[in-house]
Design an enzyme around this catalytic site. Sequence first.
Site, short mmCIF file in Angstrom:
data_model
loop_
_atom_site.label_atom_id
_atom_site.label_comp_id
_atom_site.label_asym_id
_atom_site.label_seq_id
_atom_site.Cartn_x
_atom_site.Cartn_y
_atom_site.Cartn_z
N LYS A 252 0.84 -1.19 0.00
CA LYS A 252 0.00 0.00 0.00
C LYS A 252 0.88 1.25 0.00
O LYS A 252 1.80 1.38 0.82
CB LYS A 252 -0.91 0.00 1.23
CG LYS A 252 -1.90 1.15 1.27
CD LYS A 252 -2.82 1.07 2.48
CE LYS A 252 -3.80 -0.05 2.34
NZ LYS A 252 -4.83 -0.03 3.43
N SER B 55 -15.71 -8.95 6.31
CA SER B 55 -16.74 -8.34 7.17
C SER B 55 -17.56 -7.35 6.34
O SER B 55 -18.61 -7.69 5.81
CB SER B 55 -16.12 -7.68 8.40
OG SER B 55 -15.07 -6.79 8.03
N THR B 56 -17.08 -6.12 6.18
CA THR B 56 -17.82 -5.14 5.37
C THR B 56 -17.39 -5.14 3.91
O THR B 56 -18.03 -4.50 3.08
CB THR B 56 -17.63 -3.73 5.94
OG1 THR B 56 -16.23 -3.40 5.91
CG2 THR B 56 -18.16 -3.65 7.37
N GLY B 57 -16.30 -5.84 3.58
CA GLY B 57 -15.88 -5.99 2.20
C GLY B 57 -14.95 -4.92 1.67
O GLY B 57 -14.52 -5.00 0.52
#
Length: 284
Positions: free
Chosen positions: A182, A213-215
Amino acid sequence: MQILSFQNAFDLAIEFEGLGALAQMEERVFPDGELLVKLPPSERDVVVVARLYPGVNENLFKLFLALDALNDQGASRIVLVLPYLPYARQDRRFRPGEPISSKTVLRILTLFNVSAVVAVDVHKQYVADYAPRVLFRNVYPAEEYARVFKDVDVVVSPDFGSIHRAEAVAKALGVSYTYFEKFRDRETGGITLTPRDADLRNAHVLLVDDILSTGGTLVEACKAARNLGATAVYAAVTHCQLLKDAREKVKTCLDRLVCTDTILNEFAEVRVGPLLRKEVEKLL
């Protein structure tokens, strides 16, 4: 040998048929919210099979009650089969004053003479060090993922933390693996993901991770792979919580999502029961 199942884990418990007598734990919630469990008479050796997600806080307390009752009944050897280990993501102290929640859970288990824990794809393997007197077996379905995905050119971890998962699946497939690094633009604040030592142009990419979880992380990695020229992007994620709008988000980018049945969902194509049984058989 007795196989004791939580009510929501019977589908997993029947995988252990033949190893011992299968028994079901009764569960009750009082009007004030307090919990009660009732066990059948136990044998000296007991395998406890429990799905702790969803409702992890309530299910953890039920588990503690059940373990204490097993101790009172004279069980001398208890093997816990926990497909999803709650609180494993809090595996270190990120800010002063926080608990190491995975350590808390595992240390409580040691109070009840648990001899072994068998879990699937725990966030970080080193959490086992928090309960050194308990045998800890962490299984990962690399071979199972490899049987599902045949046309993969490279396996990619969304970050360095999951590189061991990418390596295991890539080895089973006989392909290369890498991870995304990153980078943040100091001027704009924008973030870009770049694969380390890999070319994704015209590649069929398999993303691997432990929890969806939330993607957000998975979608970010998927978009990065497509921007780098990938012609197909798949994902193999072990524990699919699929919270909020995660289903819709991953469908907009991924060509295919495959999860295990540690958490029951519509993408749970990989069964972990046979893997768990093999691991328990090694301990008996």
